[in-house]
Design a protein around this motif. Structure first.
Motif, PDB file in Angstrom:
ATOM      1  N   ASN A   4       0.852  -1.192   0.000  1.00  0.00           N
ATOM      2  CA  ASN A   4       0.000   0.000   0.000  1.00  0.00           C
ATOM      3  C   ASN A   4       0.885   1.238   0.000  1.00  0.00           C
ATOM      4  OD1 ASN A   4      -2.184  -1.702   0.241  1.00  0.00           O
ATOM      5  ND2 ASN A   4      -2.318  -1.485   2.453  1.00  0.00           N
ATOM      6  N   GLY A   5       0.303   2.336  -0.448  1.00  0.00           N
ATOM      7  CA  GLY A   5       1.053   3.585  -0.439  1.00  0.00           C
ATOM      8  C   GLY A   5       1.305   4.101   0.971  1.00  0.00           C
ATOM      9  N   LEU A   6       0.280   4.040   1.810  1.00  0.00           N
ATOM     10  CA  LEU A   6       0.402   4.548   3.179  1.00  0.00           C
ATOM     11  C   LEU A   6       0.002   3.472   4.179  1.00  0.00           C
ATOM     12  CD1 LEU A   6      -1.099   8.120   2.939  1.00  0.00           C
ATOM     13  CD2 LEU A   6       1.275   7.524   3.223  1.00  0.00           C
ATOM     14  N   GLU A   7       0.842   3.263   5.137  1.00  0.00           N
ATOM     15  CA  GLU A   7       0.537   2.364   6.238  1.00  0.00           C
ATOM     16  C   GLU A   7       0.450   3.208   7.504  1.00  0.00           C
ATOM     17  OE1 GLU A   7       2.979  -1.102   6.465  1.00  0.00           O
ATOM     18  OE2 GLU A   7       2.785  -1.503   4.332  1.00  0.00           O
ATOM     19  N   PRO A   8      -0.147   2.683   8.560  1.00  0.00           N
ATOM     20  CA  PRO A   8      -0.330   3.486   9.780  1.00  0.00           C
ATOM     21  C   PRO A   8       0.956   4.097  10.324  1.00  0.00           C
ATOM     22  CG  PRO A   8      -1.602   1.469   9.926  1.00  0.00           C
ATOM     23  CD  PRO A   8      -0.783   1.375   8.677  1.00  0.00           C
ATOM     24  N   TRP A   9       2.064   3.414  10.255  1.00  0.00           N
ATOM     25  CA  TRP A   9       3.290   3.983  10.797  1.00  0.00           C
ATOM     26  C   TRP A   9       3.797   5.135   9.945  1.00  0.00           C
ATOM     27  CZ3 TRP A   9       7.989   3.935   8.310  1.00  0.00           C
ATOM     28  CH2 TRP A   9       8.116   3.078   7.226  1.00  0.00           C
ATOM     29  N   HIS A  10       3.451   5.150   8.650  1.00  0.00           N
ATOM     30  CA  HIS A  10       3.814   6.291   7.801  1.00  0.00           C
ATOM     31  C   HIS A  10       3.113   7.555   8.293  1.00  0.00           C
ATOM     32  CE1 HIS A  10       4.613   3.243   4.435  1.00  0.00           C
ATOM     33  NE2 HIS A  10       5.789   3.759   4.762  1.00  0.00           N
ATOM     34  N   LEU A  11       1.817   7.415   8.585  1.00  0.00           N
ATOM     35  CA  LEU A  11       1.053   8.561   9.066  1.00  0.00           C
ATOM     36  C   LEU A  11       1.573   9.041  10.415  1.00  0.00           C
ATOM     37  CD1 LEU A  11      -2.530   7.393   8.067  1.00  0.00           C
ATOM     38  CD2 LEU A  11      -1.044   9.015   6.888  1.00  0.00           C
ATOM     39  N   LEU A  12       1.991   8.115  11.265  1.00  0.00           N
ATOM     40  CA  LEU A  12       2.549   8.480  12.566  1.00  0.00           C
ATOM     41  C   LEU A  12       3.842   9.280  12.400  1.00  0.00           C
ATOM     42  CD1 LEU A  12       2.338   8.203  15.642  1.00  0.00           C
ATOM     43  CD2 LEU A  12       3.701   6.117  15.445  1.00  0.00           C
ATOM     44  N   VAL A  13       4.698   8.854  11.494  1.00  0.00           N
ATOM     45  CA  VAL A  13       5.952   9.579  11.241  1.00  0.00           C
ATOM     46  C   VAL A  13       5.662  10.973  10.702  1.00  0.00           C
ATOM     47  CG1 VAL A  13       8.034   9.614   9.798  1.00  0.00           C
ATOM     48  CG2 VAL A  13       7.341   7.495  10.925  1.00  0.00           C
ATOM     49  N   VAL A  14       4.714  11.085   9.779  1.00  0.00           N
ATOM     50  CA  VAL A  14       4.361  12.394   9.218  1.00  0.00           C
ATOM     51  C   VAL A  14       3.812  13.305  10.317  1.00  0.00           C
ATOM     52  CG1 VAL A  14       2.768  13.580   7.657  1.00  0.00           C
ATOM     53  CG2 VAL A  14       4.004  11.557   6.877  1.00  0.00           C
ATOM     54  N   ALA A  15       2.961  12.780  11.191  1.00  0.00           N
ATOM     55  CA  ALA A  15       2.402  13.577  12.285  1.00  0.00           C
ATOM     56  C   ALA A  15       3.495  14.072  13.224  1.00  0.00           C
ATOM     57  CB  ALA A  15       1.371  12.758  13.059  1.00  0.00           C
ATOM     58  N   ILE A  16       4.459  13.219  13.547  1.00  0.00           N
ATOM     59  CA  ILE A  16       5.566  13.616  14.431  1.00  0.00           C
ATOM     60  C   ILE A  16       6.400  14.714  13.775  1.00  0.00           C
ATOM     61  CG2 ILE A  16       7.725  12.814  15.470  1.00  0.00           C
ATOM     62  CD1 ILE A  16       6.282  10.143  16.010  1.00  0.00           C
ATOM     63  N   VAL A  17       6.683  14.571  12.493  1.00  0.00           N
ATOM     64  CA  VAL A  17       7.476  15.577  11.786  1.00  0.00           C
ATOM     65  C   VAL A  17       6.742  16.916  11.762  1.00  0.00           C
ATOM     66  CG1 VAL A  17       8.389  16.223   9.511  1.00  0.00           C
ATOM     67  CG2 VAL A  17       8.776  13.928  10.401  1.00  0.00           C
ATOM     68  N   VAL A  18       5.440  16.903  11.519  1.00  0.00           N
ATOM     69  CA  VAL A  18       4.666  18.142  11.485  1.00  0.00           C
ATOM     70  C   VAL A  18       4.677  18.817  12.851  1.00  0.00           C
ATOM     71  CG1 VAL A  18       2.306  19.035  11.271  1.00  0.00           C
ATOM     72  CG2 VAL A  18       3.222  17.510   9.538  1.00  0.00           C
ATOM     73  N   ILE A  19       4.505  18.035  13.915  1.00  0.00           N
ATOM     74  CA  ILE A  19       4.508  18.608  15.264  1.00  0.00           C
ATOM     75  C   ILE A  19       5.871  19.197  15.598  1.00  0.00           C
ATOM     76  CG2 ILE A  19       4.368  18.017  17.721  1.00  0.00           C
ATOM     77  CD1 ILE A  19       2.112  16.071  16.956  1.00  0.00           C
ATOM     78  N   VAL A  20       6.940  18.525  15.198  1.00  0.00           N
ATOM     79  CA  VAL A  20       8.289  19.034  15.482  1.00  0.00           C
ATOM     80  C   VAL A  20       8.558  20.309  14.686  1.00  0.00           C
ATOM     81  CG1 VAL A  20      10.749  18.545  15.162  1.00  0.00           C
ATOM     82  CG2 VAL A  20       9.253  16.818  16.181  1.00  0.00           C
TER      83      VAL A  20
END
Length: 76
Positions: A4-20
């Protein structure tokens, strides 16, 4: 390899990067701005759709009138 293009851990990494990058204080402000932009875009798209669906108004007609005079002097 790539199911798949996006898996749950991908979204978690993106969320962490945005918050940082933006910090937790600026995220609610950014979300409000995005919400306002979406509402404006939606209302403008609806207005354009309504304008396209409305029948065109009749064009105003120009009446034939004799030449007018300005302080007694004929025009033309």
């Amino acid at each position: 390899m790539l199911r798949n293009g996006l898996e749950p851990w991908h979204l978690l990494v993106v969320a962490i990067v945005v918050i940082v990058l933006f910090g937790s204080k600026k995220l609610p402000e950014a979300a409000r701005g995005l919400g306002k932009s979406m509402r404006i875009l939606k209302s403008e798209a609806k207005a354009m759709k309504d304008d396209a669906a409305a029948p065109p108004a009749a064009a105003p007609t120009v009446e034939s009138r004799p030449a007018e005079t300005v302080q007694g002097a004929p025009l033309g």
